[in-house]
Design a protein around this motif. Sequence first.
Motif, PDB file in Angstrom:
ATOM      1  N   ASN A 116      34.468 -29.098  26.876  1.00  0.00           N
ATOM      2  CA  ASN A 116      33.608 -29.836  25.952  1.00  0.00           C
ATOM      3  C   ASN A 116      33.001 -31.076  26.589  1.00  0.00           C
ATOM      4  N   ARG A 117      33.356 -31.354  27.839  1.00  0.00           N
ATOM      5  CA  ARG A 117      32.794 -32.525  28.503  1.00  0.00           C
ATOM      6  C   ARG A 117      31.313 -32.327  28.774  1.00  0.00           C
ATOM      7  N   THR A 118      30.576 -33.409  28.697  1.00  0.00           N
ATOM      8  CA  THR A 118      29.150 -33.369  29.020  1.00  0.00           C
ATOM      9  C   THR A 118      28.982 -33.547  30.521  1.00  0.00           C
ATOM     10  N   ILE A 119      28.405 -32.539  31.141  1.00  0.00           N
ATOM     11  CA  ILE A 119      28.143 -32.567  32.575  1.00  0.00           C
ATOM     12  C   ILE A 119      26.640 -32.511  32.756  1.00  0.00           C
ATOM     13  N   GLU A 120      26.097 -33.453  33.479  1.00  0.00           N
ATOM     14  CA  GLU A 120      24.644 -33.550  33.577  1.00  0.00           C
ATOM     15  C   GLU A 120      24.201 -33.818  35.008  1.00  0.00           C
ATOM     16  N   PRO A 121      22.972 -33.455  35.343  1.00  0.00           N
ATOM     17  CA  PRO A 121      22.452 -33.751  36.681  1.00  0.00           C
ATOM     18  C   PRO A 121      22.307 -35.261  36.882  1.00  0.00           C
ATOM     19  N   LEU A 122      22.499 -35.684  38.101  1.00  0.00           N
ATOM     20  CA  LEU A 122      22.312 -37.087  38.453  1.00  0.00           C
ATOM     21  C   LEU A 122      20.843 -37.471  38.314  1.00  0.00           C
ATOM     22  N   THR A 123      20.593 -38.654  37.756  1.00  0.00           N
ATOM     23  CA  THR A 123      19.239 -39.188  37.612  1.00  0.00           C
ATOM     24  C   THR A 123      19.193 -40.600  38.185  1.00  0.00           C
ATOM     25  N   GLY A 147      24.655 -41.097  53.120  1.00  0.00           N
ATOM     26  CA  GLY A 147      24.494 -39.654  53.068  1.00  0.00           C
ATOM     27  C   GLY A 147      24.278 -39.153  51.658  1.00  0.00           C
ATOM     28  N   SER A 148      25.022 -39.706  50.705  1.00  0.00           N
ATOM     29  CA  SER A 148      24.859 -39.314  49.299  1.00  0.00           C
ATOM     30  C   SER A 148      23.448 -39.612  48.816  1.00  0.00           C
ATOM     31  N   ASN A 149      22.930 -40.749  49.224  1.00  0.00           N
ATOM     32  CA  ASN A 149      21.566 -41.104  48.837  1.00  0.00           C
ATOM     33  C   ASN A 149      20.547 -40.161  49.467  1.00  0.00           C
ATOM     34  N   CYS A 150      20.797 -39.751  50.714  1.00  0.00           N
ATOM     35  CA  CYS A 150      19.883 -38.806  51.376  1.00  0.00           C
ATOM     36  C   CYS A 150      19.843 -37.478  50.630  1.00  0.00           C
ATOM     37  N   PHE A 151      21.010 -36.986  50.213  1.00  0.00           N
ATOM     38  CA  PHE A 151      21.031 -35.729  49.472  1.00  0.00           C
ATOM     39  C   PHE A 151      20.341 -35.880  48.115  1.00  0.00           C
ATOM     40  N   TYR A 152      20.479 -37.036  47.511  1.00  0.00           N
ATOM     41  CA  TYR A 152      19.787 -37.262  46.239  1.00  0.00           C
ATOM     42  C   TYR A 152      18.276 -37.241  46.441  1.00  0.00           C
ATOM     43  N   ARG A 153      17.814 -37.834  47.524  1.00  0.00           N
ATOM     44  CA  ARG A 153      16.377 -37.828  47.813  1.00  0.00           C
ATOM     45  C   ARG A 153      15.873 -36.408  48.074  1.00  0.00           C
ATOM     46  N   LEU A 154      16.708 -35.591  48.702  1.00  0.00           N
ATOM     47  CA  LEU A 154      16.337 -34.188  48.902  1.00  0.00           C
ATOM     48  C   LEU A 154      16.249 -33.463  47.564  1.00  0.00           C
ATOM     49  N   MET A 155      17.118 -33.822  46.648  1.00  0.00           N
ATOM     50  CA  MET A 155      17.068 -33.238  45.307  1.00  0.00           C
ATOM     51  C   MET A 155      15.762 -33.614  44.600  1.00  0.00           C
ATOM     52  N   LYS A 156      15.330 -34.845  44.809  1.00  0.00           N
ATOM     53  CA  LYS A 156      14.122 -35.340  44.137  1.00  0.00           C
ATOM     54  C   LYS A 156      12.841 -34.840  44.814  1.00  0.00           C
ATOM     55  N   ASP A 157      12.888 -34.719  46.151  1.00  0.00           N
ATOM     56  CA  ASP A 157      11.694 -34.345  46.905  1.00  0.00           C
ATOM     57  C   ASP A 157      12.098 -33.329  47.958  1.00  0.00           C
ATOM     58  N   LYS A 163      15.795 -23.619  49.791  1.00  0.00           N
ATOM     59  CA  LYS A 163      17.004 -24.394  49.511  1.00  0.00           C
ATOM     60  C   LYS A 163      16.847 -25.226  48.241  1.00  0.00           C
ATOM     61  N   ILE A 164      17.967 -25.415  47.551  1.00  0.00           N
ATOM     62  CA  ILE A 164      18.006 -26.216  46.332  1.00  0.00           C
ATOM     63  C   ILE A 164      19.153 -27.206  46.467  1.00  0.00           C
ATOM     64  N   PHE A 165      18.923 -28.443  46.051  1.00  0.00           N
ATOM     65  CA  PHE A 165      19.932 -29.497  46.107  1.00  0.00           C
ATOM     66  C   PHE A 165      20.171 -30.022  44.692  1.00  0.00           C
ATOM     67  N   GLN A 166      21.450 -30.169  44.323  1.00  0.00           N
ATOM     68  CA  GLN A 166      21.750 -30.696  42.994  1.00  0.00           C
ATOM     69  C   GLN A 166      23.074 -31.437  43.021  1.00  0.00           C
ATOM     70  N   THR A 167      23.153 -32.502  42.249  1.00  0.00           N
ATOM     71  CA  THR A 167      24.389 -33.261  42.058  1.00  0.00           C
ATOM     72  C   THR A 167      24.639 -33.399  40.564  1.00  0.00           C
ATOM     73  N   PHE A 168      25.874 -33.128  40.162  1.00  0.00           N
ATOM     74  CA  PHE A 168      26.261 -33.249  38.749  1.00  0.00           C
ATOM     75  C   PHE A 168      27.246 -34.392  38.587  1.00  0.00           C
ATOM     76  N   ILE A 169      27.213 -35.011  37.410  1.00  0.00           N
ATOM     77  CA  ILE A 169      28.080 -36.152  37.134  1.00  0.00           C
ATOM     78  C   ILE A 169      28.723 -35.994  35.765  1.00  0.00           C
ATOM     79  N   ILE A 170      29.841 -36.714  35.585  1.00  0.00           N
ATOM     80  CA  ILE A 170      30.496 -36.824  34.284  1.00  0.00           C
ATOM     81  C   ILE A 170      30.590 -38.307  33.950  1.00  0.00           C
ATOM     82  N   LEU A 171      30.201 -38.638  32.740  1.00  0.00           N
ATOM     83  CA  LEU A 171      30.229 -40.018  32.261  1.00  0.00           C
ATOM     84  C   LEU A 171      31.316 -40.199  31.213  1.00  0.00           C
ATOM     85  N   VAL A 172      31.952 -41.357  31.230  1.00  0.00           N
ATOM     86  CA  VAL A 172      32.873 -41.761  30.177  1.00  0.00           C
ATOM     87  C   VAL A 172      32.407 -43.121  29.689  1.00  0.00           C
TER      88      VAL A 172
END
Length: 259
Positions: A116-123, A147-157, A163-172
């Motif tokens: 039931n947790r909300t899992i969403e793509p990083l924005t 490195g994490s920022n580089c992968f996020y930039r690949l996800m955005k552009d 190839k597809i790049f995606q990062t998921f997050i969980i918020l509390v």
Amino acid sequence: MAIDPHSLLGRHVHLMRDVIYTTVEDHGSFTHLECQQYPDAWYNFIVPTVGADSFPFDEAEEIIAAQKEKGITVSYYLHAPLRDEFIAPLDELGYKHMANDEFLLINLQESHETSNRTIEPLTDEYLDQYLEAARVCFPDWENNPHGSNCFYRLMKDNPYEDKIFQTFIILVDDTLVSFGSVILDHAVDLGYLHNDGTLEEYRRQGFHADLTRARCDYTLKHGINDLVTITEKDSGSYKSFDKLGFNPAVSYGIYVKDE
């Protein structure tokens, strides 16, 4: 002979080529993998593809010395069946065993049950929290936030067609507490889970398992069945992946010069 492109390592190298591995050079008896972004022994390899009796150690050592002048530390990356015969010659050259990379693989056929947790793509809204969480979760990897920022930039552009790049997050309570990334490569029908982290006070609550299930479903939804991750056998993540159906596929030992 080069790394077999149809092997799991060969497919993984294809997935990571240009993303992590800036150079992939076949030298007949071995392949040289260079990663300029991470210039350490965890990412820069000499990968033997023949036995020790016919391996050109002098040629490999010349490459390692040249890389050292560039500030890059290169290790030997030994497939499990080759390890025993390489131990003695590598020991004579001053190399010691540093770690093992365990490739865990799952062949996806159906979606996982989700929590039931909300899992969403990083924005962009949570990017700063993500980079700080990566720094906290991996204190020994100083360049992880970069490195994490580089992968996020690949996800955005994304400059890659296959190839597809995606990062998921969980918020509390609007605080990012857990994250995990995935790279998909349709050219080799392979997905790769990486950069998993959970803030210490939220560990052992199933966050990693939920993020893994979400990335499994994301991979399957994009038409890819094989999903791999790389971890160490005595790690908590190994046990988590094992419970979710990932199986040991191949193992590579990392040997670095003791200097």
